[in-house]
Design a protein around this motif. Structure first.
Motif, PDB file in Angstrom:
ATOM      1  N   ILE A   1      -1.731 -15.819  -2.906  1.00  0.00           N
ATOM      2  CA  ILE A   1      -2.501 -15.793  -4.160  1.00  0.00           C
ATOM      3  C   ILE A   1      -3.346 -14.516  -4.313  1.00  0.00           C
ATOM      4  CG2 ILE A   1      -4.478 -17.065  -3.256  1.00  0.00           C
ATOM      5  CD1 ILE A   1      -4.562 -18.537  -5.983  1.00  0.00           C
ATOM      6  N   HIS A   2      -3.738 -13.899  -3.196  1.00  0.00           N
ATOM      7  CA  HIS A   2      -4.509 -12.651  -3.211  1.00  0.00           C
ATOM      8  C   HIS A   2      -3.721 -11.586  -2.447  1.00  0.00           C
ATOM      9  CE1 HIS A   2      -7.896 -14.824  -4.838  1.00  0.00           C
ATOM     10  NE2 HIS A   2      -7.850 -15.668  -3.828  1.00  0.00           N
ATOM     11  N   PRO A   3      -2.649 -11.055  -3.043  1.00  0.00           N
ATOM     12  CA  PRO A   3      -1.767 -10.157  -2.298  1.00  0.00           C
ATOM     13  C   PRO A   3      -2.458  -8.883  -1.844  1.00  0.00           C
ATOM     14  CG  PRO A   3      -1.245 -10.104  -4.635  1.00  0.00           C
ATOM     15  CD  PRO A   3      -2.265 -11.193  -4.444  1.00  0.00           C
ATOM     16  N   GLY A   4      -2.131  -8.500  -0.625  1.00  0.00           N
ATOM     17  CA  GLY A   4      -2.671  -7.270  -0.057  1.00  0.00           C
ATOM     18  C   GLY A   4      -1.657  -6.144  -0.096  1.00  0.00           C
TER      19      GLY A   4
ATOM     20  N   HIS B   1       1.606 -14.385   7.691  1.00  0.00           N
ATOM     21  CA  HIS B   1       1.480 -13.409   6.609  1.00  0.00           C
ATOM     22  C   HIS B   1       2.624 -12.406   6.741  1.00  0.00           C
ATOM     23  CE1 HIS B   1      -2.557 -14.196   4.890  1.00  0.00           C
ATOM     24  NE2 HIS B   1      -2.750 -14.777   6.063  1.00  0.00           N
ATOM     25  N   VAL B   2       3.291 -12.118   5.629  1.00  0.00           N
ATOM     26  CA  VAL B   2       4.356 -11.126   5.566  1.00  0.00           C
ATOM     27  C   VAL B   2       3.923 -10.117   4.506  1.00  0.00           C
ATOM     28  CG1 VAL B   2       6.800 -10.728   5.086  1.00  0.00           C
ATOM     29  CG2 VAL B   2       6.075 -12.886   6.145  1.00  0.00           C
ATOM     30  N   LEU B   3       3.634  -8.883   4.916  1.00  0.00           N
ATOM     31  CA  LEU B   3       3.154  -7.854   3.990  1.00  0.00           C
ATOM     32  C   LEU B   3       4.083  -6.645   4.011  1.00  0.00           C
ATOM     33  CD1 LEU B   3       0.228  -8.833   5.706  1.00  0.00           C
ATOM     34  CD2 LEU B   3      -0.490  -7.945   3.503  1.00  0.00           C
ATOM     35  N   ALA B   4       4.441  -6.146   2.812  1.00  0.00           N
ATOM     36  CA  ALA B   4       5.301  -4.967   2.729  1.00  0.00           C
ATOM     37  C   ALA B   4       5.134  -4.296   1.361  1.00  0.00           C
ATOM     38  CB  ALA B   4       6.761  -5.365   2.924  1.00  0.00           C
ATOM     39  N   PRO B   5       5.267  -3.022   1.291  1.00  0.00           N
ATOM     40  CA  PRO B   5       5.183  -2.090   2.397  1.00  0.00           C
ATOM     41  C   PRO B   5       3.730  -1.887   2.819  1.00  0.00           C
ATOM     42  CG  PRO B   5       5.588  -0.889   0.362  1.00  0.00           C
ATOM     43  CD  PRO B   5       5.566  -2.356   0.018  1.00  0.00           C
ATOM     44  N   VAL B   6       3.533  -1.677   4.092  1.00  0.00           N
ATOM     45  CA  VAL B   6       2.193  -1.481   4.640  1.00  0.00           C
ATOM     46  C   VAL B   6       1.544  -0.253   4.015  1.00  0.00           C
ATOM     47  CG1 VAL B   6       0.929  -0.932   6.772  1.00  0.00           C
ATOM     48  CG2 VAL B   6       2.708  -2.689   6.790  1.00  0.00           C
TER      49      VAL B   6
ATOM     50  N   SER C   1      -7.124  -4.963   2.305  1.00  0.00           N
ATOM     51  CA  SER C   1      -6.007  -5.517   3.060  1.00  0.00           C
ATOM     52  C   SER C   1      -5.755  -4.716   4.327  1.00  0.00           C
ATOM     53  CB  SER C   1      -4.752  -5.550   2.201  1.00  0.00           C
ATOM     54  OG  SER C   1      -4.955  -6.430   1.122  1.00  0.00           O
ATOM     55  N   ARG C   2      -5.990  -3.407   4.272  1.00  0.00           N
ATOM     56  CA  ARG C   2      -5.849  -2.589   5.484  1.00  0.00           C
ATOM     57  C   ARG C   2      -6.889  -2.995   6.527  1.00  0.00           C
ATOM     58  NH1 ARG C   2      -2.688   2.197   4.842  1.00  0.00           N
ATOM     59  NH2 ARG C   2      -1.971   2.373   2.703  1.00  0.00           N
ATOM     60  N   VAL C   3      -8.029  -3.477   6.079  1.00  0.00           N
ATOM     61  CA  VAL C   3      -9.064  -3.951   7.007  1.00  0.00           C
ATOM     62  C   VAL C   3      -8.707  -5.339   7.523  1.00  0.00           C
ATOM     63  CG1 VAL C   3     -11.488  -4.652   7.197  1.00  0.00           C
ATOM     64  CG2 VAL C   3     -10.884  -2.563   5.956  1.00  0.00           C
TER      65      VAL C   3
ATOM     66  N   TYR D   1      -5.833  -7.024   7.513  1.00  0.00           N
ATOM     67  CA  TYR D   1      -4.534  -7.169   8.184  1.00  0.00           C
ATOM     68  C   TYR D   1      -4.222  -5.972   9.093  1.00  0.00           C
ATOM     69  CZ  TYR D   1      -4.252 -10.623   4.510  1.00  0.00           C
ATOM     70  OH  TYR D   1      -4.523 -11.673   3.677  1.00  0.00           O
ATOM     71  N   ARG D   2      -5.263  -5.344   9.617  1.00  0.00           N
ATOM     72  CA  ARG D   2      -5.099  -4.169  10.486  1.00  0.00           C
ATOM     73  C   ARG D   2      -4.599  -4.567  11.866  1.00  0.00           C
ATOM     74  NH1 ARG D   2     -10.394  -1.193  11.093  1.00  0.00           N
ATOM     75  NH2 ARG D   2     -10.430  -2.025  13.186  1.00  0.00           N
ATOM     76  N   LEU D   3      -3.881  -3.659  12.497  1.00  0.00           N
ATOM     77  CA  LEU D   3      -3.394  -3.882  13.859  1.00  0.00           C
ATOM     78  C   LEU D   3      -4.548  -3.864  14.858  1.00  0.00           C
ATOM     79  CD1 LEU D   3      -0.274  -1.541  13.823  1.00  0.00           C
ATOM     80  CD2 LEU D   3      -0.311  -4.018  13.569  1.00  0.00           C
ATOM     81  N   ASN D   4      -4.346  -4.560  15.962  1.00  0.00           N
ATOM     82  CA  ASN D   4      -5.258  -4.539  17.108  1.00  0.00           C
ATOM     83  C   ASN D   4      -6.663  -5.040  16.802  1.00  0.00           C
ATOM     84  OD1 ASN D   4      -3.210  -3.397  18.774  1.00  0.00           O
ATOM     85  ND2 ASN D   4      -3.638  -1.414  17.831  1.00  0.00           N
ATOM     86  N   LEU D   5      -6.761  -6.065  15.997  1.00  0.00           N
ATOM     87  CA  LEU D   5      -8.064  -6.674  15.713  1.00  0.00           C
ATOM     88  C   LEU D   5      -8.120  -8.061  16.321  1.00  0.00           C
ATOM     89  CD1 LEU D   5      -8.590  -5.694  11.994  1.00  0.00           C
ATOM     90  CD2 LEU D   5      -9.677  -4.728  14.001  1.00  0.00           C
ATOM     91  N   HIS D   6      -9.322  -8.543  16.556  1.00  0.00           N
ATOM     92  CA  HIS D   6      -9.465  -9.876  17.146  1.00  0.00           C
ATOM     93  C   HIS D   6      -9.267 -10.988  16.124  1.00  0.00           C
ATOM     94  CE1 HIS D   6     -13.520  -8.715  15.842  1.00  0.00           C
ATOM     95  NE2 HIS D   6     -13.704  -9.992  15.618  1.00  0.00           N
ATOM     96  N   TRP D   7      -9.234 -10.691  14.827  1.00  0.00           N
ATOM     97  CA  TRP D   7      -9.059 -11.760  13.842  1.00  0.00           C
ATOM     98  C   TRP D   7      -7.650 -11.820  13.248  1.00  0.00           C
ATOM     99  CZ3 TRP D   7     -12.733  -7.880  12.365  1.00  0.00           C
ATOM    100  CH2 TRP D   7     -12.282  -6.985  11.401  1.00  0.00           C
ATOM    101  N   PHE D   8      -6.837 -10.808  13.487  1.00  0.00           N
ATOM    102  CA  PHE D   8      -5.462 -10.811  12.970  1.00  0.00           C
ATOM    103  C   PHE D   8      -4.544 -10.313  14.068  1.00  0.00           C
ATOM    104  CE2 PHE D   8      -1.868  -8.921  10.572  1.00  0.00           C
ATOM    105  CZ  PHE D   8      -1.498 -10.036   9.843  1.00  0.00           C
ATOM    106  N   ILE D   9      -3.579 -11.126  14.431  1.00  0.00           N
ATOM    107  CA  ILE D   9      -2.665 -10.774  15.525  1.00  0.00           C
ATOM    108  C   ILE D   9      -1.257 -10.632  14.967  1.00  0.00           C
ATOM    109  CG2 ILE D   9      -2.281 -13.164  16.226  1.00  0.00           C
ATOM    110  CD1 ILE D   9      -2.656 -10.540  18.828  1.00  0.00           C
TER     111      ILE D   9
END
Length: 159
Positions: A58-61, A125-130, A137-139, A141-149
């Motif tokens: 509903i809130h696309p990144g 979550h499936v996001l494209a293109p990054v 959304s970059r914040v 759904y960012r890589l190497n964070l403790h809240w998004f794996i």
């Protein structure tokens, strides 16, 4: 607001609640049952695969931002059921291909860790293109964070 809608109820087994009564309290359960008017891009109830469904976030990144979810909320241990995770990814990839996204290098697949989930129904979550993700959304759904794996991080932590 989403957290209030999806506030956990007493665990199944501690009351006289059935699985269906439990599932009726959660937004993603309502979506996969067709009760919210959301377009299902993959509806497991209509196909031979009855375990997962997919719909637009509903809130696309990103231009393509989908959620792939188990049809039953009772799959609480999804991160530990690798076969189900692989099925979620497979459906996510199929939906991307149907929408002409063929370069999977520009795709991010991942989960929010518990306590960082506003919806307790497990979902990928499936996001494209990054490269086209907006700033927030970059914040989120960012890589190497403790809240998004991401799936790559999960595989590396399991080996």
């Amino acid at each position: 607001m989403a957290a209030a809608i999806n506030a956990p109820t007493p665990e199944i087994g501690t009351t006289n609640q059935t699985d269906d009564e439990h599932d009726n309290k959660f937004i993603f359960c309502k979506i996969v049952k067709g009760e919210m008017g959301t377009e299902l891009l993959h509806d497991g109830s209509l196909l031979s695969d009855e375990t997962v469904s997919c719909f637009r976030y509903i809130h696309p990144g990103a231009p393509h931002h989908y959620l792939v979810v188990p049809r039953k909320h009772s799959f609480v241990q999804i991160l530990f059921l690798w076969f189900l995770v692989e099925k979620l990814v497979k459906i996510g990839k199929e939906i991307l291909q149907k929408n002409n996204v063929t370069d999977l290098n520009g795709v991010r697949f991942g989960f929010h860790w518990p306590s960082f989930c506003s919806v307790t129904h497990p979902h990928l979550h499936v996001l494209a293109p990054v490269s086209q993700m907006d700033f927030m959304s970059r914040v989120v759904y960012r890589l190497n964070l403790h809240w998004f794996i991401t799936l790559l991080q999960k595989r590396n932590s399991m080996s």
